[in-house]
Design an enzyme around this catalytic site. Structure first.
Site, PDB file in Angstrom:
ATOM      1  N   LYS B 160       0.820  -1.220   0.000  1.00 57.73           N
ATOM      2  CA  LYS B 160       0.000   0.000   0.000  1.00 57.73           C
ATOM      3  C   LYS B 160       0.845   1.258   0.000  1.00 57.73           C
ATOM      4  O   LYS B 160       1.905   1.305   0.623  1.00 57.73           O
ATOM      5  CB  LYS B 160      -0.886   0.036   1.261  1.00 57.73           C
ATOM      6  N   GLY B 166      -9.090   6.059  -0.795  1.00 56.03           N
ATOM      7  CA  GLY B 166     -10.199   5.873  -1.724  1.00 56.03           C
ATOM      8  C   GLY B 166      -9.971   4.712  -2.669  1.00 56.03           C
ATOM      9  O   GLY B 166     -10.373   4.739  -3.820  1.00 56.03           O
ATOM     10  N   VAL B 205      -6.512  -9.571   4.011  1.00 56.81           N
ATOM     11  CA  VAL B 205      -7.600 -10.281   4.687  1.00 56.81           C
ATOM     12  C   VAL B 205      -8.605 -10.701   3.612  1.00 56.81           C
ATOM     13  O   VAL B 205      -9.310  -9.874   3.037  1.00 56.81           O
ATOM     14  CB  VAL B 205      -8.281  -9.394   5.754  1.00 56.81           C
ATOM     15  N   LYS B 239     -16.715   1.780  -3.676  1.00 52.94           N
ATOM     16  CA  LYS B 239     -18.006   1.318  -3.168  1.00 52.94           C
ATOM     17  C   LYS B 239     -19.132   1.494  -4.189  1.00 52.94           C
ATOM     18  O   LYS B 239     -19.124   2.443  -4.953  1.00 52.94           O
ATOM     19  CB  LYS B 239     -18.338   2.090  -1.891  1.00 52.94           C
ATOM     20  N   ASN B 293     -11.097   8.548   7.187  1.00 52.05           N
ATOM     21  CA  ASN B 293     -11.457   9.575   6.215  1.00 52.05           C
ATOM     22  C   ASN B 293     -11.809  10.841   6.981  1.00 52.05           C
ATOM     23  O   ASN B 293     -12.737  10.841   7.784  1.00 52.05           O
ATOM     24  CB  ASN B 293     -12.660   9.145   5.378  1.00 52.05           C
ATOM     25  N   ARG B 295     -13.222  13.633   6.173  1.00 55.79           N
ATOM     26  CA  ARG B 295     -14.126  14.468   5.372  1.00 55.79           C
ATOM     27  C   ARG B 295     -15.530  13.884   5.433  1.00 55.79           C
ATOM     28  O   ARG B 295     -15.714  12.809   5.985  1.00 55.79           O
ATOM     29  CB  ARG B 295     -13.664  14.436   3.915  1.00 55.79           C
ATOM     30  N   VAL B 298     -19.210  10.082   0.549  1.00 52.43           N
ATOM     31  CA  VAL B 298     -20.300   9.887  -0.408  1.00 52.43           C
ATOM     32  C   VAL B 298     -21.512   9.261   0.309  1.00 52.43           C
ATOM     33  O   VAL B 298     -22.648   9.678   0.119  1.00 52.43           O
ATOM     34  CB  VAL B 298     -19.836   8.964  -1.565  1.00 52.43           C
TER      35      VAL B 298
END
Lengths: 80, 453
Positions: B160, B166, B205, B239, B293, B295, B298
């Site tokens: 990562k 996101g 995972v 998502k 996150n 913020r 969505v």
């Protein structure tokens, strides 16, 4: 009469000549290319689509600049 | 307490419209900014004022910090709401807002910075006693160092980008060869996309669920949770469908998860609203911190539906220094909420489909529609493919799914391709209906995308 071939963008978006901002361009004017070679990327809605040449040839000129906005069907590169 | 009178919205699309709606209700003036491609957009017409901020490319408009600040000062806004995406988690932007005397509607710049680094946020959460996915916390400086760490952790692993988010900057690595092969390009891409090439490793995972906790915090050390959202149905780590409550959590586990998130947020001195994302392993009933996150997200309407709260209003009040208007025991979760995202994309290939919306037919009742488009709108190739969200709220999960499925049949979009059929396929699927799904659901159910009924 010209035997020039054109590579057009299948999509609207932003055209990039390099895989990332610090890298070298995929191809330059005068470079020989083979069918399937990548000449740039078009960014459409955060997705990146590779633009490939369909025939062997030599890059005669770029019709659009790096990070330029393009329409679907617009000529990107002219091949000799 | 400085009452906010005018907010500049540094965003576009449905979230800009959503923020304008709350501003209007609160008697706050709203200022829209727009790029050339967005000159006819709905958010531009709906705001009290609107200013052109440049060419269509995001770098030259919605990410142009100096231009946005210039307009905010020119129109005498006293606050900036960044929405989600774009500059919403940009600590430099938040800091510059404050330096120019503008209230940034979000957490303090230091918090954004701290949570923006996945390596640092993992360490902070570990210190707060929040379980994190087993992994290598340090910065990996070379492929050799990565291989060394990987062999201690065991494959498969996720490589990562520390600054990613996101769903971007993730790579699944199954063995040493793959890790060696991908390391350089991952580092390169992280550096060019996020301005920080730091990488770390986390255990992969498999067949997990993605559950997140919505939090709200004031400047006086009070933190509450607004329950969880289950966001396991994803395509390319993005998502597609969200719901609350999660169909797999017992009340005891739910409390444990939400309280853990509150503890973590308290520990780092979090302010404003935010979301702590977790990976949940159904077999072992273990959850692990993924990222935070900083913020509005969505999927915030899911939480609004079950709690009855307006999260944008809460953000504005917290940003202007008000204490939390409610205590934990005042927050109730009622009924069941489901949100689906409508993307302008091919439902089979997930490839974007920009173009003009020739026809748009939407249901009028029984659903909350947060849309960015209307008939005749041009879905531009420059921005996110999400064109709208449909949110239903019913007494129980089954009723919510039925209502949602029924509503989807009454939505018609012509001129561009959308994922409407995919959403119909998911809600008609018995596995989904029984709550049996993991993050691999869409991959496993590939054929579902082809079905329309």
């Amino acid at each position: 009469m010209s035997q020039d071939k054109q590579v057009v963008s299948p999509l609207p978006g932003i055209f990039y000549r390099k895989p990332d901002p610090d890298a070298e361009p995929y191809v330059k004017e005068g470079d020989p290319v083979k069918a399937g070679d990548v000449i740039g990327l078009v960014e459409v809605m955060k997705n990146y689509q590779e633009i490939q040449v369909e025939e062997d040839g030599t890059i005669a000129s770029f019709a659009v600049g790096n990070e330029e906005v393009i329409e679907a069907g617009q000529v990107i590169v002219v091949l000799k | 307490m400085s009452g906010i009178q005018k907010i500049l919205i540094a965003n576009r699309g449905e979230i800009a419209r959503r923020i304008i709606r709350t501003c209007r209700r609160m008697g706050i003036r709203s200022v829209a900014v727009y790029s050339e491609a967005d000159q006819h957009a709905l958010h531009v017409r709906e705001a009290d004022e609107a200013y052109n901020i440049g060419p269509s490319q995001v770098k030259k408009s919605y990410l142009n910090i100096d231009k946005i600040l210039e307009i905010a000062l020119h129109c005498q806004a006293d606050a900036i709401h960044p929405g989600y995406g774009f500059l919403s988690e940009n600590a430099v932007f938040a800091r510059k807002c404050e330096e120019h005397g503008l209230t940034f509607i979000g957490p303090d710049a230091d918090i954004i910075e701290q949570m923006g680094s996945k390596i640092v946020s993992r360490q902070s959460m570990q210190q707060a006693g929040v379980p994190v996915v087993p992994g290598w916390d340090g910065r990996l400086n070379s492929a050799e160092e990565a291989v060394d760490a990987a062999n201690r952790l065991g494959f498969p692993l996720m490589l990562k980008a520390s600054a990613g988010g996101g769903g971007m900057g993730l790579r699944l690595v199954r063995d040493e060869e793959e890790l060696k092969r991908l390391f350089a390009s991952a580092q390169q891409q992280a550096s060019s996309s996020f301005g920080d090439g730091s990488l770390f490793l986390e255990r992969y995972v498999q067949d997990a669920r993605h559950i997140e906790v919505q939090l709200a915090a004031d400047r006086y050390g009070h933190v509450i949770h607004l329950f969880e959202r289950e966001c396991t149905i994803q395509r390319r780590n993005q998502k597609v469908l969200e719901e609350s409550p999660s169909p797999v959590l017992s009340n005891a586990l739910r409390n444990q998860l939400c309280e853990t998130a509150v503890r973590g947020a308290k520990e780092i001195g979090y302010t404003n609203i935010g979301t702590m994302e977790f990976i949940f392993d159904e077999q072992s009933e273990q959850f692990y911190f993924l990222e935070m996150n900083t913020r509005i997200q969505v999927e915030h309407p899911v939480t609004e539906a079950i709690t009855g709260l307006d999260l944008v209003e809460l953000q504005i009040k917290l940003a202007q220094g008000e204490p939390l208007p409610l205590k934990q025991h005042d927050v109730r979760s009622t009924g069941y909420a489901l949100e689906g995202r409508l993307y302008a994309e091919d439902p089979k290939t997930f490839f974007p489909s920009p173009g003009t919306i020739e026809q748009l037919q939407l249901p009028e009742e029984g659903v909350r529609l947060d849309f960015a488009v209307e008939e005749g709108s041009v879905v531009s190739p420059f921005y996110d493919p999400m064109i709208g969200k449909m949110i239903v709220h019913a007494d129980n999960r089954q009723a919510a799914i039925e209502q949602f499925h029924h509503l989807l049949k009454h939505i018609k979009v012509e001129g561009i391709k959308t994922n409407l059929a995919l959403l119909q396929g998911i809600t008609a699927d018995p596995d989904f209906q029984q709550g049996q799904y993991t993050t691999n659901y869409l991959k496993r159910k590939k054929l579902l995308a082809l079905k329309t009924d």
